[in-house]
Design a protein around this motif. Structure first.
Motif, PDB file in Angstrom:
ATOM      1  N   MET A 259      -3.783 -38.034 -31.771  1.00 38.51           N
ATOM      2  CA  MET A 259      -4.574 -37.570 -30.623  1.00 38.51           C
ATOM      3  C   MET A 259      -5.346 -36.299 -30.956  1.00 38.51           C
ATOM      4  O   MET A 259      -6.292 -35.939 -30.263  1.00 38.51           O
ATOM      5  CB  MET A 259      -3.671 -37.297 -29.424  1.00 38.51           C
ATOM      6  CG  MET A 259      -3.017 -38.547 -28.893  1.00 38.51           C
ATOM      7  SD  MET A 259      -2.147 -38.225 -27.367  1.00 38.51           S
ATOM      8  CE  MET A 259      -3.471 -38.352 -26.180  1.00 38.51           C
ATOM      9  N   LEU A 260      -4.907 -35.599 -32.002  1.00 36.25           N
ATOM     10  CA  LEU A 260      -5.538 -34.329 -32.360  1.00 36.25           C
ATOM     11  C   LEU A 260      -6.776 -34.519 -33.234  1.00 36.25           C
ATOM     12  O   LEU A 260      -7.531 -33.585 -33.460  1.00 36.25           O
ATOM     13  CB  LEU A 260      -4.528 -33.426 -33.085  1.00 36.25           C
ATOM     14  CG  LEU A 260      -3.276 -33.077 -32.281  1.00 36.25           C
ATOM     15  CD1 LEU A 260      -2.286 -32.312 -33.150  1.00 36.25           C
ATOM     16  CD2 LEU A 260      -3.646 -32.260 -31.052  1.00 36.25           C
ATOM     17  N   GLU A 262     -10.433 -35.227 -34.172  1.00 37.53           N
ATOM     18  CA  GLU A 262     -11.615 -35.027 -33.352  1.00 37.53           C
ATOM     19  C   GLU A 262     -12.302 -36.359 -33.036  1.00 37.53           C
ATOM     20  O   GLU A 262     -12.889 -36.530 -31.979  1.00 37.53           O
ATOM     21  CB  GLU A 262     -12.594 -34.053 -34.030  1.00 37.53           C
ATOM     22  CG  GLU A 262     -13.506 -33.458 -33.003  1.00 37.53           C
ATOM     23  CD  GLU A 262     -14.167 -32.161 -33.425  1.00 37.53           C
ATOM     24  OE1 GLU A 262     -13.771 -31.579 -34.448  1.00 37.53           O
ATOM     25  OE2 GLU A 262     -15.077 -31.758 -32.697  1.00 37.53           O
ATOM     26  N   HIS A 269     -10.177 -38.367 -23.826  1.00 36.75           N
ATOM     27  CA  HIS A 269     -11.014 -37.578 -22.920  1.00 36.75           C
ATOM     28  C   HIS A 269     -12.117 -38.408 -22.256  1.00 36.75           C
ATOM     29  O   HIS A 269     -12.862 -37.885 -21.441  1.00 36.75           O
ATOM     30  CB  HIS A 269     -11.636 -36.387 -23.662  1.00 36.75           C
ATOM     31  CG  HIS A 269     -10.676 -35.251 -23.863  1.00 36.75           C
ATOM     32  ND1 HIS A 269      -9.804 -35.202 -24.919  1.00 36.75           N
ATOM     33  CD2 HIS A 269     -10.430 -34.142 -23.128  1.00 36.75           C
ATOM     34  CE1 HIS A 269      -9.070 -34.109 -24.827  1.00 36.75           C
ATOM     35  NE2 HIS A 269      -9.426 -33.447 -23.750  1.00 36.75           N
ATOM     36  N   THR A 295      -5.903 -26.506 -33.297  1.00 39.59           N
ATOM     37  CA  THR A 295      -5.775 -27.960 -33.423  1.00 39.59           C
ATOM     38  C   THR A 295      -4.546 -28.478 -32.654  1.00 39.59           C
ATOM     39  O   THR A 295      -3.682 -29.132 -33.210  1.00 39.59           O
ATOM     40  CB  THR A 295      -5.674 -28.380 -34.908  1.00 39.59           C
ATOM     41  OG1 THR A 295      -6.543 -27.539 -35.668  1.00 39.59           O
ATOM     42  CG2 THR A 295      -6.093 -29.809 -35.105  1.00 39.59           C
TER      43      THR A 295
ATOM     44  N   PRO B 279      -6.657 -35.248 -19.331  1.00 37.22           N
ATOM     45  CA  PRO B 279      -5.683 -35.086 -20.411  1.00 37.22           C
ATOM     46  C   PRO B 279      -5.445 -33.596 -20.673  1.00 37.22           C
ATOM     47  O   PRO B 279      -6.062 -32.743 -20.029  1.00 37.22           O
ATOM     48  CB  PRO B 279      -6.367 -35.741 -21.611  1.00 37.22           C
ATOM     49  CG  PRO B 279      -7.793 -35.911 -21.248  1.00 37.22           C
ATOM     50  CD  PRO B 279      -7.937 -35.788 -19.774  1.00 37.22           C
ATOM     51  N   ILE B 282      -7.592 -29.475 -25.371  1.00 36.78           N
ATOM     52  CA  ILE B 282      -7.466 -29.500 -26.825  1.00 36.78           C
ATOM     53  C   ILE B 282      -8.128 -28.264 -27.434  1.00 36.78           C
ATOM     54  O   ILE B 282      -9.257 -27.914 -27.097  1.00 36.78           O
ATOM     55  CB  ILE B 282      -7.992 -30.822 -27.431  1.00 36.78           C
ATOM     56  CG1 ILE B 282      -7.715 -30.856 -28.929  1.00 36.78           C
ATOM     57  CG2 ILE B 282      -9.469 -31.064 -27.134  1.00 36.78           C
ATOM     58  CD1 ILE B 282      -7.522 -32.237 -29.486  1.00 36.78           C
ATOM     59  N   TYR B 283      -7.349 -27.575 -28.268  1.00 34.16           N
ATOM     60  CA  TYR B 283      -7.850 -26.424 -29.012  1.00 34.16           C
ATOM     61  C   TYR B 283      -8.181 -26.904 -30.412  1.00 34.16           C
ATOM     62  O   TYR B 283      -7.311 -27.431 -31.102  1.00 34.16           O
ATOM     63  CB  TYR B 283      -6.787 -25.324 -29.088  1.00 34.16           C
ATOM     64  CG  TYR B 283      -6.481 -24.699 -27.750  1.00 34.16           C
ATOM     65  CD1 TYR B 283      -7.215 -23.610 -27.298  1.00 34.16           C
ATOM     66  CD2 TYR B 283      -5.477 -25.199 -26.933  1.00 34.16           C
ATOM     67  CE1 TYR B 283      -6.946 -23.036 -26.061  1.00 34.16           C
ATOM     68  CE2 TYR B 283      -5.208 -24.638 -25.692  1.00 34.16           C
ATOM     69  CZ  TYR B 283      -5.943 -23.552 -25.265  1.00 34.16           C
ATOM     70  OH  TYR B 283      -5.678 -22.986 -24.044  1.00 34.16           O
ATOM     71  N   ARG B 284      -9.451 -26.753 -30.815  1.00 33.03           N
ATOM     72  CA  ARG B 284      -9.848 -27.194 -32.157  1.00 33.03           C
ATOM     73  C   ARG B 284      -9.532 -26.106 -33.175  1.00 33.03           C
ATOM     74  O   ARG B 284      -9.204 -24.975 -32.812  1.00 33.03           O
ATOM     75  CB  ARG B 284     -11.337 -27.524 -32.173  1.00 33.03           C
ATOM     76  CG  ARG B 284     -11.781 -28.520 -31.107  1.00 33.03           C
ATOM     77  CD  ARG B 284     -11.252 -29.908 -31.365  1.00 33.03           C
ATOM     78  NE  ARG B 284     -11.749 -30.851 -30.336  1.00 33.03           N
ATOM     79  CZ  ARG B 284     -11.376 -32.116 -30.250  1.00 33.03           C
ATOM     80  NH1 ARG B 284     -10.485 -32.607 -31.093  1.00 33.03           N
ATOM     81  NH2 ARG B 284     -11.865 -32.897 -29.310  1.00 33.03           N
ATOM     82  N   GLU B 285      -9.747 -26.457 -34.443  1.00 37.28           N
ATOM     83  CA  GLU B 285      -9.362 -25.565 -35.528  1.00 37.28           C
ATOM     84  C   GLU B 285     -10.044 -24.199 -35.445  1.00 37.28           C
ATOM     85  O   GLU B 285      -9.466 -23.174 -35.790  1.00 37.28           O
ATOM     86  CB  GLU B 285      -9.697 -26.235 -36.861  1.00 37.28           C
ATOM     87  CG  GLU B 285      -8.792 -25.747 -37.964  1.00 37.28           C
ATOM     88  CD  GLU B 285      -9.082 -26.449 -39.278  1.00 37.28           C
ATOM     89  OE1 GLU B 285      -9.709 -27.528 -39.271  1.00 37.28           O
ATOM     90  OE2 GLU B 285      -8.668 -25.888 -40.310  1.00 37.28           O
ATOM     91  N   THR B 286     -11.307 -24.189 -34.944  1.00 41.82           N
ATOM     92  CA  THR B 286     -12.071 -22.937 -34.931  1.00 41.82           C
ATOM     93  C   THR B 286     -11.799 -22.085 -33.691  1.00 41.82           C
ATOM     94  O   THR B 286     -12.370 -21.010 -33.539  1.00 41.82           O
ATOM     95  CB  THR B 286     -13.574 -23.251 -34.959  1.00 41.82           C
ATOM     96  OG1 THR B 286     -13.841 -24.214 -33.930  1.00 41.82           O
ATOM     97  CG2 THR B 286     -14.005 -23.820 -36.296  1.00 41.82           C
ATOM     98  N   SER B 287     -10.942 -22.557 -32.794  1.00 43.91           N
ATOM     99  CA  SER B 287     -10.751 -21.832 -31.532  1.00 43.91           C
ATOM    100  C   SER B 287      -9.936 -20.562 -31.739  1.00 43.91           C
ATOM    101  O   SER B 287      -9.111 -20.474 -32.647  1.00 43.91           O
ATOM    102  CB  SER B 287     -10.052 -22.729 -30.516  1.00 43.91           C
ATOM    103  OG  SER B 287      -8.685 -22.824 -30.816  1.00 43.91           O
ATOM    104  N   GLY B 297      -7.861 -30.480 -19.582  1.00 44.34           N
ATOM    105  CA  GLY B 297      -9.090 -31.236 -19.802  1.00 44.34           C
ATOM    106  C   GLY B 297     -10.179 -30.511 -20.568  1.00 44.34           C
ATOM    107  O   GLY B 297     -11.271 -31.039 -20.720  1.00 44.34           O
ATOM    108  N   LYS B 314     -16.198 -27.341 -21.615  1.00 41.48           N
ATOM    109  CA  LYS B 314     -16.433 -27.518 -23.051  1.00 41.48           C
ATOM    110  C   LYS B 314     -17.024 -26.236 -23.633  1.00 41.48           C
ATOM    111  O   LYS B 314     -18.055 -25.761 -23.174  1.00 41.48           O
ATOM    112  CB  LYS B 314     -17.400 -28.670 -23.302  1.00 41.48           C
ATOM    113  CG  LYS B 314     -16.861 -29.978 -22.763  1.00 41.48           C
ATOM    114  CD  LYS B 314     -17.194 -31.164 -23.597  1.00 41.48           C
ATOM    115  CE  LYS B 314     -16.477 -32.418 -23.112  1.00 41.48           C
ATOM    116  NZ  LYS B 314     -15.330 -32.250 -22.212  1.00 41.48           N
TER     117      LYS B 314
END
Lengths: 379, 371
Positions: A259-260, A262, A269, A295, B279, B282-287, B297, B314
């Motif tokens: 789910m992680l 991208e 979502h 992530t 849902p 989600i925290y991405r790698e660059t956050s 969400g 977003k």
């Protein structure tokens, strides 16, 4: 009662013994998944999104959490006066009480439920899989092919064919052979455990199968082979997209980690096909000045004072100061105390990881599972 | 509390919070990442056992009706009792000029008369707090007085400028009501919540309409206070009044104080709101997110500090957001920077934008604007 074109039946009685401690007092379909869901939310939401408003859920093993979760179906908009969701447990009758003896026996015991709606078709689903699918498209296909039975199939890598029930088909996807976990597969179309039957036909086979002294009361072992042998028109419906069986600790962990990505194929979502669940209704989560989160997926009510990487946090998880959580799945209400480290683990609902302790190992392939006696049945 | 009705009166003064109330009443301004202002009053009612609730709206009630629906989210979709929303019966502008809200109450008098409950609890929506009303109710019954007003002793009075203050004798009985000029440091602030017998409320409304001397319920009530025995009940928890943009900004930032957060979102008396089924965020790698409140969400790739992020936001790569309130379904394009900003719902900030306001006067971008 108003006639329904199609009724869905979800088999949710499975024990899921390969999920070990997670299913000690929880049916497999009730196992938490993906940061806020239970596994069964996926097929129920698919029904609701497909426009199927009559859904029977067959329960048996450890049904408390499952029953409480489903309730009258409000979260899925299935609290209806006509149809809606019904939980169907084993029951007593004048001939005595009995457990469901297998998948086909479970449907046999509920023939009267299906008959109430006098449907043309029934959709049989299992409560064990993670995917988003429009069952109405499959029904259209079933009608177009003029089939008696249609089975949902997915292409699997050739090297994995020995783990699945493989369907051998002609060019127009008509099924001519079942091949259960073949060593040398002729095809790579695996059955997803999703079936559409013409109800009258299925009902006749269910009744006949009860009389068979050698039956296993199983769709895969008895009903489907018998129907094929008798020359019924059976077709494979190829599904493209994300589909996972999360029946082991390893695959449950992998499903969560996917789910992680991208570009995850599940597209959780995507709002045009939402997955619904019972909601904890907690305040937004908090990241403190000490928090580092990368992530990862985080749900409501969480409080993060430490470091989180490549992990899934369910509602109301607390991460203490200098604690580290890496490649892990933390189910609701888990507390990671200050300075503790968690690698590559699944931590079950309501568990507490004590201060400065170390759980799991990054270098191992194996996933560490932490469970406890209090599973938070009614989260 | 089965013997008490709940009334939420939404004729609330909007003159100092105009940017956020262009399209909605104060009651439905989004707050604290996932709530609407009215959620606090509704949850306080339900958590205290008040299950027969009426909301008296003004104009601009669309978003409120959409939010409340059948009352499901607060378990107020009941066969017996439940929630009723009274929208003004005809052109509200006309009523306001000539009658205030008293006419609106008068028209709905039958709802009051037919209800089996003997008491009413009247409240606003803009007082943000988590109060156990059943304790105030018990106090009222025990006191034997006609009316109880809920109040809080305030030390930073400038935050509650222009609101009602209560002068009481040492045992808490009301002597008179005044206005908070902000000059006095310590005040006894009226939370504009009143408990009385239903029959008394009906009488006050009927008198006001007959005499034609009061346009507003509050005005009618204050006019009659001398004729009745009035006591006060002290509330000591967190309180904010969302009657200005500055107060709105400050109250949101208060949520980053963990003691206030825990007090307001108590697990014993949870604040409930409409569920949206997003849902997880989600925290991405660059956050890089610190000291912030984030709802479900969201998809976050940028840097966020000291901010409130609502549902489904977003935030693209290279973005910096500081000391800001970002409402639901907004999008902040790559490499933009925001400081002391309030983005209303559905705002779209194109990449490389620079927006900044002042902590005292936050820069507000209205709903749906694309910049």
């Amino acid at each position: 009662m108003i006639k329904k074109e199609i009724v869905a039946l979800i088999l949710a009685g499975g024990q899921g013994s390969r999920l070990k401690g997670l299913t000690t007092n929880l049916a497999k379909p009730a196992v938490p998944f993906g940061g806020k869901y239970r596994i069964i939310d996926f097929p129920i939401s698919n029904c609701s999104n497909s426009g199927i408003d009559t859904v029977g859920i067959l329960t048996q093993y450890q049904p408390l959490a499952l029953n409480a979760h489903i309730g009258i179906g409000k979260p899925w908009d299935l609290d209806r006066t006509q149809g809606g969701v019904k939980v169907l447990p084993p029951y007593m009758s004048q001939e005595g009480g009995r457990w469901f003896k297998g998948t086909s026996n479970a449907i046999y015991e509920n023939i009267h439920f299906v008959d109430t709606y006098d449907p043309e078709y029934v959709l049989i689903l299992s409560g064990d899989h993670i995917y988003k699918m429009d069952y109405m498209k499959m029904l259209d296909y079933h009608k177009e092919k003029n089939a008696e039975v249609t089975l949902g199939v997915i292409e699997v890598p050739w090297e994995d064919t020995n783990r699945f029930g493989i369907l051998n088909t002609t060019d127009d996807l008509k099924i001519y052979e079942f091949d259960e976990k073949p060593e040398n597969a002729k095809n790579n179309l695996a059955s997803m455990g999703i079936y559409i039957f013409n109800w009258k036909k299925l009902k006749a086979y269910l009744i006949a199968d009860q009389e068979n002294p050698d039956t296993n009361y199983d769709f895969g072992k008895d009903i489907l082979p018998k129907m094929l042998a008798n020359g019924n028109d059976m077709y494979a419906y190829p599904f493209k997209g994300y589909w996972r069986d999360v029946g082991t600790i390893q695959s449950l962990w992998e499903g969560n980690m996917e789910m992680l990505d991208e570009d995850s194929e599940l597209k959780i979502h995507d709002e045009s096909w939402k997955i619904y669940s019972r909601n904890a209704n907690l305040p937004p989560h908090i990241l403190t000045n000490n928090a580092t989160v990368k992530t990862s997926m985080v749900n409501e009510g969480c409080y993060i004072d430490g470091e989180v990487e490549k992990s899934i946090l369910f509602p109301n998880v607390k991460i203490g100061k200098n604690a580290k959580v890496i490649q892990s799945v933390l189910m609701p209400n888990v507390v990671i105390e200050d300075g503790a480290t968690v690698y590559k683990s699944i931590i079950a609902t309501n568990s507490v990881i004590k201060k400065d302790s170390v759980i799991g190992d990054e270098s191992l392939d194996e996933i560490t599972l932490v469970t406890n006696e209090d599973h938070g049945l009614l989260e | 509390m089965k013997n008490c009705l709940g009334i939420i009166n939404l004729s609330e003064l909007e003159s100092n919070i105009q940017e956020l109330t262009k399209v909605r009443p104060i009651a439905s301004i989004p707050f604290a990442g996932r709530y609407r202002i009215i959620d606090f009053t509704l949850s306080n009612f339900v958590n205290s056992g008040i299950n027969n609730v009426a909301v008296f709206t003004q104009n601009k009630f669309r978003s409120l009706v959409d939010h409340i629906e059948s009352g499901k989210s607060w378990d107020l979709d009941r066969k017996i009792t439940g929630i009723t929303v009274f929208n003004p019966a005809f052109n509200y502008n006309k009523i306001v000029q000539r009658y205030g809200d008293i006419e609106h109450f008068y028209q709905s008098l039958n709802w009051l008369k037919y209800a089996s409950e003997e008491y009413v609890f009247i409240s606003r929506s803009y007082m943000i707090c988590n109060i156990d009303i059943s304790k105030a109710y018990d106090y009222h019954i025990k006191s034997g007085k006609d009316i109880t007003i809920i109040n809080k002793n305030i030390e930073n009075s400038e935050k509650f400028y222009d609101l009602d203050t209560l002068n009481t004798d040492p045992s808490g009985n009301l002597i008179s009501i005044g206005k908070n000029t902000g000059k006095e440091k310590e005040i006894k602030l009226s939370m504009e919540m009143y408990i009385m017998r239903k029959s008394l409320l009906i009488k006050i409304i009927e008198n006001a309409v007959e005499n034609g001397d009061s346009n507003y319920l509050k005005q009618a009530l204050f006019k009659e206070l001398n004729n009745y025995s009035v006591t006060t009940y002290d509330y000591s928890g967190y309180l904010a009044c969302i009657n200005s943009s500055k107060n709105y900004y400050d109250a949101n930032m208060d949520m980053l104080d963990h003691d206030i957060y825990q007090q307001l979102f108590s697990t014993e008396r949870p604040i409930l709101t409409k569920v949206k089924d997003e849902p997880s965020t989600i925290y991405r790698e660059t956050s890089d997110v610190k000291n912030s409140l984030v709802a479900n969400g969201c998809d976050i790739k940028g840097t966020v500090k000291n901010s409130i992020i609502f549902r489904d936001v977003k935030i693209d790569e290279g973005v910096t957001i500081e000391d800001s309130i970002i409402m639901q379904r907004t999008h902040v394009g790559a490499n933009s920077s925001l400081k002391n900003v309030i983005l209303d719902k559905y705002v779209n900030i194109s990449k490389e934008s620079r927006l900044s306001g002042d902590k005292k006067v936050p820069y507000i971008v209205s709903k749906g604007i694309e910049l």
